[in-house]
Design a protein around this motif. Structure first.
Motif, PDB file in Angstrom:
ATOM      1  N   LEU A  37      37.871  50.458  44.026  1.00  0.00           N
ATOM      2  CA  LEU A  37      38.584  49.532  44.941  1.00  0.00           C
ATOM      3  C   LEU A  37      38.849  50.189  46.289  1.00  0.00           C
ATOM      4  O   LEU A  37      39.077  49.363  47.261  1.00  0.00           O
ATOM      5  CB  LEU A  37      39.837  48.867  44.498  1.00  0.00           C
ATOM      6  N   THR A  38      38.866  51.564  46.507  1.00  0.00           N
ATOM      7  CA  THR A  38      38.944  52.086  47.739  1.00  0.00           C
ATOM      8  C   THR A  38      37.945  51.431  48.709  1.00  0.00           C
ATOM      9  O   THR A  38      38.227  51.557  50.104  1.00  0.00           O
ATOM     10  CB  THR A  38      39.318  53.509  48.067  1.00  0.00           C
ATOM     11  N   ALA A  39      36.862  51.320  48.317  1.00  0.00           N
ATOM     12  CA  ALA A  39      35.676  50.875  49.255  1.00  0.00           C
ATOM     13  C   ALA A  39      35.423  49.553  49.197  1.00  0.00           C
ATOM     14  O   ALA A  39      34.533  49.222  49.860  1.00  0.00           O
ATOM     15  CB  ALA A  39      34.586  51.550  48.671  1.00  0.00           C
ATOM     16  N   ARG A  40      35.960  48.718  48.432  1.00  0.00           N
ATOM     17  CA  ARG A  40      35.824  47.122  48.337  1.00  0.00           C
ATOM     18  C   ARG A  40      36.821  46.416  48.054  1.00  0.00           C
ATOM     19  O   ARG A  40      37.782  46.762  47.306  1.00  0.00           O
ATOM     20  CB  ARG A  40      34.732  47.000  46.924  1.00  0.00           C
ATOM     21  N   PRO A  41      36.844  45.447  48.832  1.00  0.00           N
ATOM     22  CA  PRO A  41      38.162  44.139  48.715  1.00  0.00           C
ATOM     23  C   PRO A  41      38.006  43.577  47.270  1.00  0.00           C
ATOM     24  O   PRO A  41      36.952  43.659  46.731  1.00  0.00           O
ATOM     25  CB  PRO A  41      37.840  43.433  49.835  1.00  0.00           C
ATOM     26  N   LEU A  42      39.194  43.355  46.874  1.00  0.00           N
ATOM     27  CA  LEU A  42      39.195  42.653  45.568  1.00  0.00           C
ATOM     28  C   LEU A  42      39.615  40.941  45.758  1.00  0.00           C
ATOM     29  O   LEU A  42      40.716  40.907  46.437  1.00  0.00           O
ATOM     30  CB  LEU A  42      40.391  43.312  44.571  1.00  0.00           C
ATOM     31  N   LEU A  43      38.915  40.228  45.201  1.00  0.00           N
ATOM     32  CA  LEU A  43      39.085  38.818  45.412  1.00  0.00           C
ATOM     33  C   LEU A  43      39.722  38.186  44.355  1.00  0.00           C
ATOM     34  O   LEU A  43      39.617  36.995  44.548  1.00  0.00           O
ATOM     35  CB  LEU A  43      37.784  38.122  45.690  1.00  0.00           C
ATOM     36  N   ILE A  44      39.984  38.774  43.361  1.00  0.00           N
ATOM     37  CA  ILE A  44      40.731  38.073  42.215  1.00  0.00           C
ATOM     38  C   ILE A  44      42.009  38.962  42.144  1.00  0.00           C
ATOM     39  O   ILE A  44      42.329  40.024  42.495  1.00  0.00           O
ATOM     40  CB  ILE A  44      39.899  38.164  40.810  1.00  0.00           C
ATOM     41  N   ASP A  45      42.978  38.622  40.951  1.00  0.00           N
ATOM     42  CA  ASP A  45      44.196  38.981  40.854  1.00  0.00           C
ATOM     43  C   ASP A  45      43.788  40.459  40.062  1.00  0.00           C
ATOM     44  O   ASP A  45      43.014  40.938  39.149  1.00  0.00           O
ATOM     45  CB  ASP A  45      45.155  38.308  39.582  1.00  0.00           C
ATOM     46  N   ARG A  46      44.445  41.478  40.597  1.00  0.00           N
ATOM     47  CA  ARG A  46      44.284  43.145  40.178  1.00  0.00           C
ATOM     48  C   ARG A  46      44.451  43.120  38.639  1.00  0.00           C
ATOM     49  O   ARG A  46      43.787  43.778  37.842  1.00  0.00           O
ATOM     50  CB  ARG A  46      45.146  43.894  40.900  1.00  0.00           C
ATOM     51  N   ASP A  47      45.439  42.418  38.021  1.00  0.00           N
ATOM     52  CA  ASP A  47      45.819  42.552  36.420  1.00  0.00           C
ATOM     53  C   ASP A  47      44.596  41.863  35.954  1.00  0.00           C
ATOM     54  O   ASP A  47      44.252  42.660  34.811  1.00  0.00           O
ATOM     55  CB  ASP A  47      47.075  41.863  35.904  1.00  0.00           C
ATOM     56  N   GLU A  48      43.807  41.036  36.269  1.00  0.00           N
ATOM     57  CA  GLU A  48      42.798  40.368  35.568  1.00  0.00           C
ATOM     58  C   GLU A  48      41.816  40.989  35.642  1.00  0.00           C
ATOM     59  O   GLU A  48      40.814  41.505  34.879  1.00  0.00           O
ATOM     60  CB  GLU A  48      42.666  39.009  36.265  1.00  0.00           C
ATOM     61  N   PHE A  49      41.703  41.601  36.814  1.00  0.00           N
ATOM     62  CA  PHE A  49      40.403  42.585  37.190  1.00  0.00           C
ATOM     63  C   PHE A  49      40.275  43.832  36.300  1.00  0.00           C
ATOM     64  O   PHE A  49      39.469  44.157  35.445  1.00  0.00           O
ATOM     65  CB  PHE A  49      40.268  43.334  38.769  1.00  0.00           C
ATOM     66  N   ASP A  50      41.519  44.496  36.265  1.00  0.00           N
ATOM     67  CA  ASP A  50      41.762  45.621  35.334  1.00  0.00           C
ATOM     68  C   ASP A  50      41.358  45.221  33.862  1.00  0.00           C
ATOM     69  O   ASP A  50      40.694  45.891  33.019  1.00  0.00           O
ATOM     70  CB  ASP A  50      43.035  46.064  35.523  1.00  0.00           C
ATOM     71  N   ALA A  51      42.018  44.190  33.495  1.00  0.00           N
ATOM     72  CA  ALA A  51      41.755  43.645  31.875  1.00  0.00           C
ATOM     73  C   ALA A  51      40.484  43.439  31.749  1.00  0.00           C
ATOM     74  O   ALA A  51      39.974  43.726  30.691  1.00  0.00           O
ATOM     75  CB  ALA A  51      42.504  42.585  31.836  1.00  0.00           C
TER      76      ALA A  51
END
Length: 76
Positions: A37-51
């Motif tokens: 994630l340091t090199a890419r933006p996250l377009l969804i909720d972080r908790d959902e992404f991690d899960a």
């Protein structure tokens, strides 16, 4: 969104660590996700992404273990 998560998992899993004589795959860590994630933006909720990433990883490692059991069965 699904394609983005699958692509992220593919990239994150390339840095996977392995352990033991059998080269068993270790689980992906939060550090691995953070590095991605340091090199890419996250377009969804972080908790959902991690899960989602952890669920994909659990499924992949379960499949790997199943294949190892089939491969290593003693022959009669």
């Amino acid at each position: 969104m699904t394609g983005e998560i699958l692509n992220a998992y593919s990239v994150i899993s390339r840095s996977r660590l392995y352990a033991g004589m059998a080269g068993a795959p270790l689980p992906i860590s939060l550090h691995d996700i953070e590095r991605f994630l340091t090199a890419r933006p996250l377009l969804i909720d972080r908790d959902e992404f991690d899960a989602a990433i952890f669920a994909l990883d659990d499924a992949w490692r379960e499949q790997w273990a199943s294949e190892q059991k089939k491969t290593n069965k003693p022959r009669k």
